[in-house]
Design a protein around this motif. Structure first.
Motif, PDB file in Angstrom:
ATOM      1  N   GLN A 184      44.610  52.419  52.939  1.00  9.81           N
ATOM      2  CA  GLN A 184      44.633  51.054  52.402  1.00  9.81           C
ATOM      3  C   GLN A 184      43.532  50.872  51.361  1.00  9.81           C
ATOM      4  O   GLN A 184      42.440  51.422  51.487  1.00  9.81           O
ATOM      5  CB  GLN A 184      44.402  50.051  53.547  1.00  9.81           C
ATOM      6  N   ALA A 185      43.871  50.130  50.298  1.00 11.16           N
ATOM      7  CA  ALA A 185      42.854  49.762  49.305  1.00 11.16           C
ATOM      8  C   ALA A 185      42.799  48.237  49.254  1.00 11.16           C
ATOM      9  O   ALA A 185      43.853  47.584  49.191  1.00 11.16           O
ATOM     10  CB  ALA A 185      43.215  50.325  47.943  1.00 11.16           C
ATOM     11  N   ILE A 186      41.585  47.681  49.317  1.00  9.45           N
ATOM     12  CA  ILE A 186      41.418  46.232  49.257  1.00  9.45           C
ATOM     13  C   ILE A 186      40.902  45.893  47.866  1.00  9.45           C
ATOM     14  O   ILE A 186      39.838  46.378  47.452  1.00  9.45           O
ATOM     15  CB  ILE A 186      40.429  45.755  50.348  1.00  9.45           C
ATOM     16  N   VAL A 187      41.674  45.124  47.116  1.00  9.61           N
ATOM     17  CA  VAL A 187      41.348  44.833  45.720  1.00  9.61           C
ATOM     18  C   VAL A 187      40.960  43.363  45.591  1.00  9.61           C
ATOM     19  O   VAL A 187      41.802  42.475  45.779  1.00  9.61           O
ATOM     20  CB  VAL A 187      42.548  45.132  44.791  1.00  9.61           C
ATOM     21  N   ALA A 188      39.680  43.108  45.288  1.00 10.34           N
ATOM     22  CA  ALA A 188      39.232  41.727  45.062  1.00 10.34           C
ATOM     23  C   ALA A 188      39.228  41.487  43.553  1.00 10.34           C
ATOM     24  O   ALA A 188      38.541  42.201  42.809  1.00 10.34           O
ATOM     25  CB  ALA A 188      37.820  41.551  45.634  1.00 10.34           C
ATOM     26  N   GLY A 189      40.025  40.526  43.105  1.00 10.76           N
ATOM     27  CA  GLY A 189      40.140  40.279  41.661  1.00 10.76           C
ATOM     28  C   GLY A 189      38.795  39.894  41.053  1.00 10.76           C
ATOM     29  O   GLY A 189      37.995  39.204  41.683  1.00 10.76           O
ATOM     30  N   VAL A 190      38.530  40.393  39.853  1.00  8.11           N
ATOM     31  CA  VAL A 190      37.317  40.020  39.102  1.00  8.11           C
ATOM     32  C   VAL A 190      37.763  39.275  37.843  1.00  8.11           C
ATOM     33  O   VAL A 190      38.919  39.396  37.428  1.00  8.11           O
ATOM     34  CB  VAL A 190      36.489  41.278  38.713  1.00  8.11           C
ATOM     35  N   PRO A 191      36.883  38.472  37.247  1.00  2.29           N
ATOM     36  CA  PRO A 191      37.298  37.689  36.075  1.00  2.29           C
ATOM     37  C   PRO A 191      37.823  38.556  34.932  1.00  2.29           C
ATOM     38  O   PRO A 191      38.869  38.276  34.348  1.00  2.29           O
ATOM     39  CB  PRO A 191      36.015  36.973  35.660  1.00  2.29           C
ATOM     40  N   ARG A 192      37.129  39.691  34.650  1.00  2.00           N
ATOM     41  CA  ARG A 192      37.587  40.485  33.491  1.00  2.00           C
ATOM     42  C   ARG A 192      37.066  41.919  33.653  1.00  2.00           C
ATOM     43  O   ARG A 192      35.905  42.144  33.980  1.00  2.00           O
ATOM     44  CB  ARG A 192      37.033  39.872  32.196  1.00  2.00           C
ATOM     45  N   LEU A 193      37.906  42.897  33.405  1.00  2.00           N
ATOM     46  CA  LEU A 193      37.458  44.297  33.372  1.00  2.00           C
ATOM     47  C   LEU A 193      36.723  44.536  32.061  1.00  2.00           C
ATOM     48  O   LEU A 193      36.901  43.787  31.092  1.00  2.00           O
ATOM     49  CB  LEU A 193      38.670  45.238  33.453  1.00  2.00           C
TER      50      LEU A 193
END
Ligand code: EPZ
Length: 417
Positions: free
Chosen positions: A351-360
Motif C-alpha cells: 500500500q502507498a499512502i499519498v497525501a496531496g501537496v499544493p504543487r510539485l
C-alpha cells in the motif's frame, strides 16, 4: 540515452489519437507462428517491444514485413523453434512464443525471462499448463525446453492465479491440440479477447472468451487472415489522467471507452468531467482533483498498468489517497522519484499512502520501468519549473511518440539525446 525536458504548468487542450494496444499486438504477432499462411495485422504500434517481437519471429524463420502500422507475417518454414536470451532479456513477453512453437513444431526452447523492475515475474504457470497439454518440459541452463513429439492433447487447465500472458500462451497452444481444452480461472482482459478474435478468424474453435472459463476444440491447422488490433486502453488511460491533472480539455480519438470503466469511475469520483462517444473520450477538469482510493485488480477491475499514472494525479489532489497494488510485488518504484518532486508518499508493503501537496516542483528524475516512466512524465506536466527525466528508453517500450502527442496538445516537452 535520451532524456525528456519538461516545463510544467500547461493544461492539455485539444485532441490525441490513440494507437493500437501493445499488449494485444504482442500475442497477435506470436499467434502468426500457428499457421504457414500469411497473417496481416493492422494498427500495430511502432514501439520497442513490438520491434523486439518482430525480431524474434524472424529469428525463428518467419518473414516479417512492416508498412506503417501494418505488419505481414508468414511463418511458412520455422527453422529455429527458439527464443534466445539476448532477445528475451529485453522483453519477458517473449514467453508468448512458447505455446505457439510447441503447438506448431512439437518443440520449443525459450530463455527464462528473468525478472524485471516490478517483480520476479516467473512463468511457472505457463509451464505447468503446457505440461497439462502433454508437453515434456525441462528447465536447463536458463532455458525452458519443451517437447511434444506426438503433438499436444487437450486437457483441463486450472490456473492457480489469473495470468494474462499465461492464458494467452495456453489459448494459442490449445487451438492445435488434439481434442478439447478447458481453461479455468482464465484472464478476461480485452487483449485476451482480441487474441481469441484473431485465432477464431484463423479457424480456431473457441468459446467463453471474456469469461474466466474458455473452451477450445483443437483443429489440425489454422489459416491466414487479416485483423486490426484493439486500441491501447493503457495509453488512453494515461492521457485521460494527464488531461485531468493538468486541468485541461482533452479529447482522445480512436479509443475504446468500454475498456476503461474502472478508471473513468475513479476519475469522476475525483472530480473530473468525462464524456465518452463510441470511439472517443473527452476529459475536462477545472480546479484540483479530490483524493480517492484505488486497488488494482485483474480486468475489469482497476488496471495495475494505470496505478503509477493515477498515483501521479493523487500527489497534487486534495486529501489523502490509498493506493493498493495486488498484482505485482514491487510496483511502487515511481514513489521515491515522485517524492524527489515534492510528493508526500508513504509506502507500506502493498500500500502507498499519498497525501496531496499544493504543487510539485521540477527535478531530475530517473525512469525505472515502463509505467513508472509515464507517471513521472505526468507529474512533470504539472510541476513548477523544469523536470529532466533520464532513461526514457523505458517509456519508448510502450508509448509511440509520447512527447509529440503531448506537445501537440500544448505540453512543453522535448526529447534530448
Ligand atoms: C501482462 O503481463 C501485461 N503484459 C503487463 O503489462 C500487465 O501488467 C500484466 O499482464 C497484468 O495485467 C503483457 O500483456 C505483454 P500476469 P503478464 O501473468 O502476463 C504472477 C505493461 O506495462 N505470475 O498477468 O506477465 C506475476 O508475477 C506490462 O505493458 C506468476 O506467478 O502478467 C504477477 O504477480 C507490465 N507465474 C501476476 O501473476 C506465472 O507463470 C500477474 O501476472 C505468471 C504470472
Amino acid at each position: 540515452m535520451d532524456k525528456f525536458v519538461i516545463q510544467g504548468g500547461q493544461p492539455l487542450v485539444g485532441e490525441i489519437l490513440i494507437g493500437g494496444a501493445k499488449n494485444s499486438a504482442l500475442p497477435a504477432l506470436a499467434a502468426c507462428l500457428l499457421t504457414k499462411e500469411q497473417v496481416t495485422l493492422q494498427r500495430i504500434p511502432r514501439v520497442r517491444d513490438i520491434r523486439t517481437m518482430e525480431k524474434l519471429l524472424m529469428y525463428t524463420g518467419a518473414t516479417v514485413s512492416v508498412t506503417g502500422t501494418q505488419v505481414n507475417v508468414r511463418a511458412e518454414n520455422l527453422e529455429k523453434a527458439e527464443a534466445p536470451y539476448d532477445l528475451v532479456k529485453t522483453m519477458r513477453a517473449s514467453s508468448l512464443v512458447l505455446g505457439p512453437l510447441v503447438a506448431r513444431t512439437g518443440r520449443a526452447r525459450v530463455s527464462m525471462p528473468g525478472g524485471c523492475a516490478i517483480g520476479a515475474r516467473p512463468v511457472n504457470l505457463h509451464v505447468s499448463a503446457l505440461e497439462k497439454l502433454g508437453a515434456e518440459i525441462r528447465l536447463e541452463e536458463g532455458y525452458i525446453s519443451a517437447e511434444a513429439p506426438s503433438g499436444l492433447k487437450g486437457a483441463h487447465v486450472v490456473f492457480d492465479r489469473i495470468t494474462v500472458t499465461g492464458t494467452e500462451d495456453i489459448l494459442m497452444a490449445a487451438t492445435l491440440a488434439q481434442g478439447e481444452t478447458l481453461i479455468e480461472n482464465a484472464a478476461r482482459e480485452p487483449e485476451v479477447q482480441d487474441l481469441a478474435a484473431l485465432l477464431i478468424k484463423m479457424g480456431a474453435r473457441i468459446e467463453g472468451v471474456g469469461t474466466s472459463t474458455i473452451r477450445v476444440q483443437g483443429v489440425s491447422e489454422l489459416h491466414g487472415t487479416r485483423h486490426a488490433i484493439i486500441p491501447d486502453r493503457i495509453e488512453a488511460g494515461t492521457f485521460l489522467i494527464a488531461g485531468a491533472m493538468t486541468q485541461g480539455e482533452l479529447t482522445l480519438q480512436g479509443c475504446a471507452p468500454e475498456h476503461l470503466d474502472a478508471l473513468i469511475a475513479k476519475m469522476r469520483q475525483a472530480g473530473a468531467t468525462i464524456e465518452s462517444g463510441p470511439q472517443s473520450i473527452r476529459v475536462t477538469a477545472s480546479g484540483k482533483m479530490r483524493s480517492v482510493d484505488i486497488t488494482t485488480e485483474e480486468y475489469p477491475g482497476f488496471a495495475t498498468d494505470l496505478q503509477a499514472q493515477f498515483m501521479a494525479m493523487l500527489t497534487e489532489a486534495a486529501g489523502i489517497g490509498f493506493v493498493t497494488e495486488t498484482i505485482f510485488e514491487n510496483r511502487f518504484m515511481h514513489a521515491p522519484e515522485l517524492a524527489r518532486m515534492g510528493a508526500n508518499i508513504r509506502v507500506e508493503g502493498r500500500q502507498a499512502i499519498v497525501a496531496g501537496v499544493p504543487r510539485l516542483t521540477g527535478a531530475q528524475v530517473i525512469a525505472s520501468d515502463l509505467r513508472a516512466s509515464a507517471s513521472l512524465v505526468l507529474a512533470a506536466l504539472v510541476a513548477k519549473g523544469e523536470t529532466i527525466i533520464d532513461r526514457v528508453y523505458h517509456i519508448d517500450r510502450g508509448y509511440e511518440k509520447i512527447e509529440a502527442k503531448l506537445a501537440q496538445a500544448g505540453a512543453r516537452i522535448r526529447r534530448v539525446s
